[in-house]
Design an enzyme around this catalytic site. Structure first.
Site, PDB file in Angstrom:
ATOM      1  N   ASP A   1      54.512  40.776 -17.022  1.00  0.00           N
ATOM      2  CA  ASP A   1      54.285  40.239 -15.635  1.00  0.00           C
ATOM      3  C   ASP A   1      54.083  38.394 -15.252  1.00  0.00           C
ATOM      4  O   ASP A   1      54.390  37.751 -14.538  1.00  0.00           O
ATOM      5  CB  ASP A   1      54.027  41.341 -14.295  1.00  0.00           C
ATOM      6  CG  ASP A   1      55.344  42.144 -14.326  1.00  0.00           C
ATOM      7  OD1 ASP A   1      56.031  42.126 -15.738  1.00  0.00           O
ATOM      8  OD2 ASP A   1      54.465  43.063 -14.443  1.00  0.00           O
TER       9      ASP A   1
ATOM     10  N   ALA B   1      48.648  40.915 -28.144  1.00  0.00           N
ATOM     11  CA  ALA B   1      47.636  40.262 -28.962  1.00  0.00           C
ATOM     12  C   ALA B   1      48.232  38.548 -29.896  1.00  0.00           C
ATOM     13  O   ALA B   1      47.984  37.910 -30.370  1.00  0.00           O
ATOM     14  CB  ALA B   1      46.897  41.526 -29.974  1.00  0.00           C
TER      15      ALA B   1
END
Lengths: 307, 307
Positions: A245, A216
């Site tokens: 990823d 975040a």
């Protein structure tokens, strides 16, 4: 072409149960399975955005065959090296919450590794970018990513390294173009302290650039020429698996583009792609319209003042 | 020869973990796997005691191939029918306690079932006893055991049925030689009430004899000619999984012996075999020396007074 490498490819299995009660017996209502491992997830994101991508790595046994079948059904090209051992499974038991069991993976012999390096060098000839990501299966030396980085660079490919522990530390010395740890991996490799200082210590160990994914808190890119921070478009709730990823996928696509590397727009793109992955329930899936919407929302990061 | 049938054969997988914490991620320290399912366990016990045994049933997919490989390595003869679906796995997570996840099993088509019945009838020609045990995979009609019982009897084989729910209820009507429910299965099939009365109700539904396995309370054999109860040699602590399969194995061996069926010694043998299985950590394993010692300890049951 972007070549993603998954040395410890997995068959990701999901069990739906009505509730998880330790020390009891559960009827599995439904079983889902698909090919996984970090490099496979990176390739899924890239393929869904139309990039020219090829998966390689090591697979073996029944689970290995199922990994190959699943990628074939998904239409994502793959050329794996074969091993005698059986590829690992990850079992995620979903009952509202998710409880995960990660098998360690197959033992890889020296001869199998030698044969894989031959295949890898051959594939590198057609690759402009190589993504090395995820854990190493048992039996591989911890400098496996360093060896592959050298092989790839010898064939003229650029390298992104997304690893942890010793595989990351030893891989850095082979000078990949980008190292992409998350905050925990960074702290393990470079010691504790403020993220930017730790990233600079990592940079000193060899890579041309370091990008730290901080959930975040967004992304921090650090190069010898400067550093850039970018925050997610907004607070998101969803599935954080695969967000890292997606960052690797975006950076690989940026490395693949002709012309000079544009750090501000590459990081903004990576933040949007990562955010669009969080909204998807399955790692490696991305919502293209959410991705495009996030791209509009994210301001290109301006350089941080030199420290 | 004793033919054991496992229509929903399983690959039994064990994960060793340091502790099971719901909603967290676990590193699996070790993975063990072997062929399972009730009929496979029955055959393991019989094979370890030198009986002439053959396994059949349905297998498919990667897990099916691993089941066949495991039995081949163990030296237990098997001739399975092939199906398109993938055989189920059971995953047992061991962290001191055991938490079990049972996949439902593959869908079996009508054509696959037709082909299997052809194989089954062929195998029955060489079988003196057939053991039908365990759950039915999805797609099979609940009267599958009734059909196989008829096929086996048509070939002159004797039949032991160890099933639950509808598969047991419908199988009884085909008149197997022995039905072997445990106490819970008996209550589901014959309604609640005292065990011997329920067993007599089950007997009235078709089988030539009923043997109820009651764990620490021992075995109760009920026939039209009388009933016999036998208790375990002593209080045992251990792994009760597979204890019922050892009872089935002992009764199948007794059915296989030439000459009239000797109920008191068959039940004493079954109690000793079951007790020796409880001492083993793995279902289907038996300690032959414990088995012989228990046989000495168990008094042959005397007939119960007629009610």
């Amino acid at each position: 072409m972007i070549l993603t490498v998954t040395l410890n490819a997995a068959l990701d299995v999901t069990y739906e149960v009505d509730g998880l009660v330790p020390n009891s017996s559960h009827r599995v209502r439904a079983v889902h399975q698909r090919a996984g491992g970090k490099g496979v997830n990176v390739a899924r994101v890239l393929a869904s955005l139309g990039a020219d991508v090829l998966i390689t790595g090591l697979i073996g046994g029944g689970a290995g065959a199922e990994i190959a079948d699943d990628l074939s059904r998904a239409g994502i090209p793959a050329r794996f090296g074969a091993i005698e051992g059986t590829s690992r499974r990850t079992v995620t038991v979903v009952a509202g919450d998710a409880t995960v069991f990660n098998e360690p993976g197959p033992a890889v012999t020296a001869e199998e590794w030698r044969r894989f390096r031959g295949l890898f060098r051959e594939l590198c000839r057609d690759a402009r970018v190589v993504v090395l990501s995820g854990s190493l299966p048992p039996g591989l030396a911890p400098d496996a990513y360093a060896e592959l980085t050298e092989d790839a660079r010898a064939e003229g490919a650029r390298v992104l390294l997304d690893a942890d522990h010793e595989a990351l530390r030893l891989g850095l010395a082979a000078r990949p173009d980008i190292a992409k740890p998350n905050a925990a991996e960074l702290a393990r490799a470079a010691g504790p302290g403020p993220v930017e200082e730790a990233a600079r210590r990592l940079l000193a160990a060899g890579p041309a650039a370091v990008v730290v994914s901080q959930g975040a808190d967004g992304l921090l890119g650090v190069t010898p020429d400067g550093s850039w921070a970018v925050r997610p478009p907004r607070r998101l709730s969803g599935n954080p698996t695969g967000a890292g990823d997606a960052v690797a996928a975006a950076l690989a696509r940026a490395l693949h583009s002709p012309g000079p590397f544009d750090w501000p727009s590459a990081l903004a793109d990576a933040a949007a792609m990562s955010a669009a992955t969080v909204l998807s329930p399955v790692a490696g899936d991305i919502d293209p319209s959410a991705y495009r919407a996030f791209l509009q929302e994210i301001a290109c990061p301006s350089p941080r003042p030199p420290r």
